[in-house]
Design a protein around this motif. Structure first.
Motif, PDB file in Angstrom:
ATOM      1  N   ARG A  59       0.862  -1.183   0.000  1.00  0.00           N
ATOM      2  CA  ARG A  59       0.000   0.000   0.000  1.00  0.00           C
ATOM      3  C   ARG A  59       0.895   1.228   0.000  1.00  0.00           C
ATOM      4  O   ARG A  59       1.630   1.481   0.957  1.00  0.00           O
ATOM      5  CB  ARG A  59      -0.913   0.014   1.219  1.00  0.00           C
ATOM      6  CG  ARG A  59      -1.833   1.241   1.226  1.00  0.00           C
ATOM      7  CD  ARG A  59      -2.906   1.130   2.289  1.00  0.00           C
ATOM      8  NE  ARG A  59      -3.753   2.303   2.303  1.00  0.00           N
ATOM      9  CZ  ARG A  59      -4.771   2.524   1.476  1.00  0.00           C
ATOM     10  NH1 ARG A  59      -5.070   1.630   0.564  1.00  0.00           N
ATOM     11  NH2 ARG A  59      -5.498   3.619   1.558  1.00  0.00           N
ATOM     12  N   LYS A  61      -0.416   4.453  -0.936  1.00  0.00           N
ATOM     13  CA  LYS A  61      -1.224   5.616  -0.538  1.00  0.00           C
ATOM     14  C   LYS A  61      -1.246   5.756   0.984  1.00  0.00           C
ATOM     15  O   LYS A  61      -1.571   4.820   1.706  1.00  0.00           O
ATOM     16  CB  LYS A  61      -2.647   5.441  -1.071  1.00  0.00           C
ATOM     17  CG  LYS A  61      -3.563   6.586  -0.749  1.00  0.00           C
ATOM     18  CD  LYS A  61      -4.955   6.333  -1.294  1.00  0.00           C
ATOM     19  CE  LYS A  61      -5.905   7.443  -0.880  1.00  0.00           C
ATOM     20  NZ  LYS A  61      -7.273   7.158  -1.312  1.00  0.00           N
ATOM     21  N   GLY A  62      -0.871   6.925   1.459  1.00  0.00           N
ATOM     22  CA  GLY A  62      -0.933   7.205   2.890  1.00  0.00           C
ATOM     23  C   GLY A  62       0.151   6.529   3.708  1.00  0.00           C
ATOM     24  O   GLY A  62       0.025   6.413   4.924  1.00  0.00           O
ATOM     25  N   THR A  71       8.373   1.703  -3.856  1.00  0.00           N
ATOM     26  CA  THR A  71       7.480   1.685  -5.017  1.00  0.00           C
ATOM     27  C   THR A  71       8.250   1.647  -6.328  1.00  0.00           C
ATOM     28  O   THR A  71       7.645   1.555  -7.399  1.00  0.00           O
ATOM     29  CB  THR A  71       6.533   2.902  -4.997  1.00  0.00           C
ATOM     30  OG1 THR A  71       7.321   4.097  -4.986  1.00  0.00           O
ATOM     31  CG2 THR A  71       5.616   2.870  -3.786  1.00  0.00           C
ATOM     32  N   GLU A  92      -1.661  -3.654   1.707  1.00  0.00           N
ATOM     33  CA  GLU A  92      -2.957  -3.286   1.135  1.00  0.00           C
ATOM     34  C   GLU A  92      -4.036  -4.140   1.790  1.00  0.00           C
ATOM     35  O   GLU A  92      -3.779  -5.237   2.267  1.00  0.00           O
ATOM     36  CB  GLU A  92      -2.922  -3.504  -0.384  1.00  0.00           C
ATOM     37  CG  GLU A  92      -4.071  -2.878  -1.122  1.00  0.00           C
ATOM     38  CD  GLU A  92      -4.176  -1.377  -0.943  1.00  0.00           C
ATOM     39  OE1 GLU A  92      -4.913  -0.941  -0.031  1.00  0.00           O
ATOM     40  OE2 GLU A  92      -3.560  -0.640  -1.716  1.00  0.00           O
TER      41      GLU A  92
END
Length: 115
Positions: A59, A61-62, A71, A92
């Motif tokens: 994950r 995002k955030g 990433t 995630e």
């Protein structure tokens, strides 16, 4: 085997998936992974059964994933796993295990594969 959901109650998608499991007549084991955390072997097994790499389950995002270089296309899977164990929010959600397999149910419609 019953349903198990790795759940974040603050996540709308996770809440939607949990409710859909219940609406289908199942009472799942709910694992609030932000409270319990993850172990490296647990994540490795979860991803293997789901047919995913750590990068696919990351994950961004955030989280600090991008700042940590996780990433990037050439990010080390071991570094991603280490970061996920250190900061459980980097996984995630929601992951659901059922008699039909394990899936990352994002979007929530992926749950249909397991019902």
């Amino acid at each position: 085997m019953q349903f198990v959901i790795h759940h974040n109650p603050k996540c709308g998608t996770s809440r939607k998936v949990l409710q859909a499991i219940r609406d289908a007549g199942h009472e799942p084991v709910v694992v609030e992974y932000l409270k319990t955390g993850w172990t490296r072997p647990q994540l490795q097994l979860l991803f293997a059964v789901a047919g995913m790499s750590p990068a696919e389950a990351l994950r961004a995002k955030g989280t600090a994933a991008a700042e940590l270089g996780l990433t990037a296309p050439d990010a080390d899977p071991d570094a991603i796993l280490d970061a996920m164990v250190a900061d459980p929010v980097m996984v995630e959600r929601p992951f659901v295990a059922s008699p039909k397999g394990v899936r990352l149910c994002r979007p929530a419609e992926r749950l249909e594969e397991l019902l």
